[in-house]
Design an enzyme around this catalytic site. Structure first.
Site, short mmCIF file in Angstrom:
data_model
loop_
_atom_site.label_atom_id
_atom_site.label_comp_id
_atom_site.label_asym_id
_atom_site.label_seq_id
_atom_site.Cartn_x
_atom_site.Cartn_y
_atom_site.Cartn_z
N CYS A 339 17.89 18.75 -53.06
CA CYS A 339 16.67 19.35 -52.47
C CYS A 339 16.60 18.99 -50.99
O CYS A 339 17.55 19.19 -50.24
CB CYS A 339 15.45 18.89 -53.25
SG CYS A 339 13.88 19.63 -52.74
N LEU A 340 15.48 18.46 -50.53
CA LEU A 340 15.30 18.10 -49.14
C LEU A 340 16.31 17.05 -48.69
O LEU A 340 16.76 17.05 -47.54
CB LEU A 340 13.87 17.59 -48.93
CG LEU A 340 13.42 17.15 -47.55
CD1 LEU A 340 13.71 18.20 -46.52
CD2 LEU A 340 11.94 16.81 -47.57
#
Length: 607
Positions: A339-340
């Site tokens: 993800c991030l």
């Protein structure tokens, strides 16, 4: 740096853009207005107070979208006439439906629900009068979709916003949400003699009390990090103000010489990758003979308000890389980002490639975007007005709270996360059993003001990374500098990082890219241990310098496999991980990396 007030520009007396031309005396003699800062502060406080009430949604952004829609629709008589004609046709179809389906006769529907809409799965919805109410709602939903699309001159972003808000409003009045029009709920009430409503009221009261106390949801206490989840043995071997670095204990006699460093997202706690032992990617990876290190991010408070993306890169993956190299002695290692964390790792890798740092042997990115021009429905909440509104709210408290983020994600899946819960729990009195993934999802974190503002503006709004404008140490980085094998994973039903957006990495680098598309969503698609039922994935490798395939073409050509994608990744990783050697020591006290405390460490427990 985002989050800090810009310094006042000294007036040199030169006209802007031409230092050789003297500005008019009236301009040159201007002095800072002492009331300007007071006015700006009043603006901030006002917006911040409104934002607390609207949960971060900008009324100005919504008003702008609706004005755009209504004004352009008013100037499109052909579109209006077409919509009126469609409404008339739908009324006629509905009348024929009602007249052609007398009570007791088989019902032939006018319109079928979308495949992902499971509100109407029960056969009771195919009986009158419930079928009539359902068909009325579905036709209205279809008409609204047409009314907010293809309006001449309308901004595409505003079109998506109006369409989304309209769907939310329609879903509020769906017949599935009312005891008067929901046959499944009515059957439940009759079967329980109304006891389900009493139980639902009790569940509602319990949840409200917990929300007021900021307590975790019912059942989450059975999944405590270090006790039921995040229990893979290891040691914290490094800590700074943003991370604790966990080294996991080996379980095999030999390990691959190149270690694995995992960079999770800091929007939630790291242990989605180390849930209960049966669902732990970390435990499984260690069992495959890898030396695994994991970053556990600190849950920031107001004291970290000015930490930006460069701070997260420097104190996160770069500090961890130094520690891993010192502890293991390995010249190269494998970077894994989720993800991030994957986005940050890609930025760090691009900066390393630019600067001649070749310590990364490969890059694995799970549900991580590097190109943000089509971020999915999350992009509905990203425009200059909305970000200014969000900035002022974060500026006041120094961070974005997890409860404020949760509201946004719930709206993206309102049928599943809001209305289905309302009916299932608070009216039917049926609370689903808590599991490790649900408990993790409730264990939220905060986002520092400066980092989150920069992340949203530079990446989501301006797409600076894909455009070669994202700065690291004062110079922009480009993913085109990457020349290492990449394993990229997208998930089929991802509402946070749509797989088509993740797939755009192919356009940004000529590296060899093995792209995998797995069943499931942003979280459940990652937690996919071997043996998990109803799992499948597609995989296709583009060789270094190979031709680009658009997502639709890629999906047609990719090979479909049943089961978990984990073994596919393990085989890919093992083929690039070098020889088998004796496991490295746990930490390296002589090099300044002594074991500090057992995993999962202390940062994961911070509320």
């Amino acid at each position: 740096m985002p989050g800090k007030a810009a310094p006042l520009r000294k007036d040199t007396g030169a006209a802007p853009g031409n230092p050789s031309v003297t500005a008019p005396a009236s301009v040159a003699s201007e002095t800072p207005d002492p009331f300007a800062e007071v006015a700006a502060l009043a603006n901030r406080l006002t917006v911040s107070m409104v934002a607390q009430w609207t949960r971060g949604i900008s009324p100005a952004a919504l008003a702008s979208a609706y004005f755009d829609w209504m004004s352009h629709l008013a100037l499109a008589p052909g579109k209006l006439a077409h919509l009126a004609l469609k409404a008339g046709r739908k009324e006629m179809r509905l009348a024929h439906f009602a007249a052609g389906n007398p009570p007791g006769a088989p019902v032939a529907p006018v319109i079928a629900p979308l495949p992902q809409d499971h509100r109407w799965d029960d056969p009771a919805w195919r009986d009158l009068p419930y079928a009539y109410w359902q068909q009325t709602f579905l036709l209205a939903q279809q008409w609204w979709d047409a009314a907010t699309r293809d309006v001449p001159g309308m901004t595409p972003h505003h079109e998506r916003v109006v369409n989304f808000v309209g769907r939310q409003l329609l879903d509020m009045v769906a017949p599935s949400n009312s005891p008067l029009t929901n046959p499944v709920l009515q059957r439940r009430i009759i079967e329980t003699g109304g006891a389900c409503l009493v139980e639902g009221a009790r569940l509602l009261r319990e949840d409200l009390e917990r929300a007021l106390r900021h307590s975790p949801p019912v059942g989450a206490e059975a999944f405590v990090p270090g006790e039921q989840v995040a229990v893979t043995p290891g040691q914290v071997v490094f800590r700074n103000e943003l991370i604790e670095l966990i080294q996991y204990a080996p379980t095999t006699d030999t390990v691959h010489v190149e270690p694995v460093l995992i960079v999770p997202a800091w929007i939630m706690k790291y242990y989605i990758l180390d849930l209960s032992p049966a669902n732990s990617l970390v435990k499984w990876l260690v069992e495959q003979g890898h030396t695994v290190f994991m970053i556990s991010w600190r849950n920031p408070d107001g004291s970290l308000r000015d930490k930006d993306m460069n701070d997260y890169r420097r104190l996160g993956p770069m500090a961890a890389l130094d520690a891993v190299q010192a502890i293991t002695g390995a010249e190269r290692m494998h970077g894994v980002g989720y993800c991030l964390g994957g986005t940050l790792l890609a930025i760090a890798a691009a900066a390393m490639a630019r600067d001649g740092d070749d310590r990364l042997a490969s890059l694995s990115l799970f549900a991580a975007q590097t190109e943000f021009s089509e971020p999915g429905e999350l992009g509905l909440f990203i425009d200059p007005s909305q970000l200014e509104f969000l900035d002022e709210m974060m500026w006041t408290q120094g961070y974005l709270d997890s409860r404020q983020m949760a509201g946004t994600f719930e709206l993206l899946r309102s049928n599943d996360l809001i209305w289905s819960r309302l009916i299932g729990e608070y009216l039917m009195g049926e609370r689903p059993a808590m599991n490790d993934l649900m408990a993790w999802n409730a264990d939220g974190t905060r986002m520092p003001y400066a980092m989150h503002s920069e992340y949203l503006r530079r990446l989501f709004l301006n797409d600076d990374l894909a455009e070669g404008r994202f700065p690291v140490d004062g110079r922009p980085v480009s993913l085109s500098d990457l020349h290492l094998p990449i394993f990229a994973l997208g998930t089929e039903t991802d509402h946070v990082a749509p797989w088509q957006s993740v797939h755009k990495l192919h356009m940004l680098t000529e590296s060899e890219v093995t792209f995998v598309l797995t069943s499931g969503g942003h979280n459940a698609g990652i937690v996919s241990p071997p043996g998990h039922p109803h799992r499948h994935y597609r995989v296709l490798t583009r060789p270094e310098g190979g031709a680009y395939l658009d997502p639709a073409s890629w999906e047609r050509e990719a090979v479909l496999h049943e089961g978990s994608w984990w073994p596919e990744w393990a085989a890919w990783l093992a083929g690039r991980s070098g020889a088998l050697v004796a496991p490295p020591p746990m930490g390296a006290p002589d090099k300044g990396f002594p074991p500090l405390l057992p995993a999962p460490g202390s940062y994961v427990h911070a509320a």
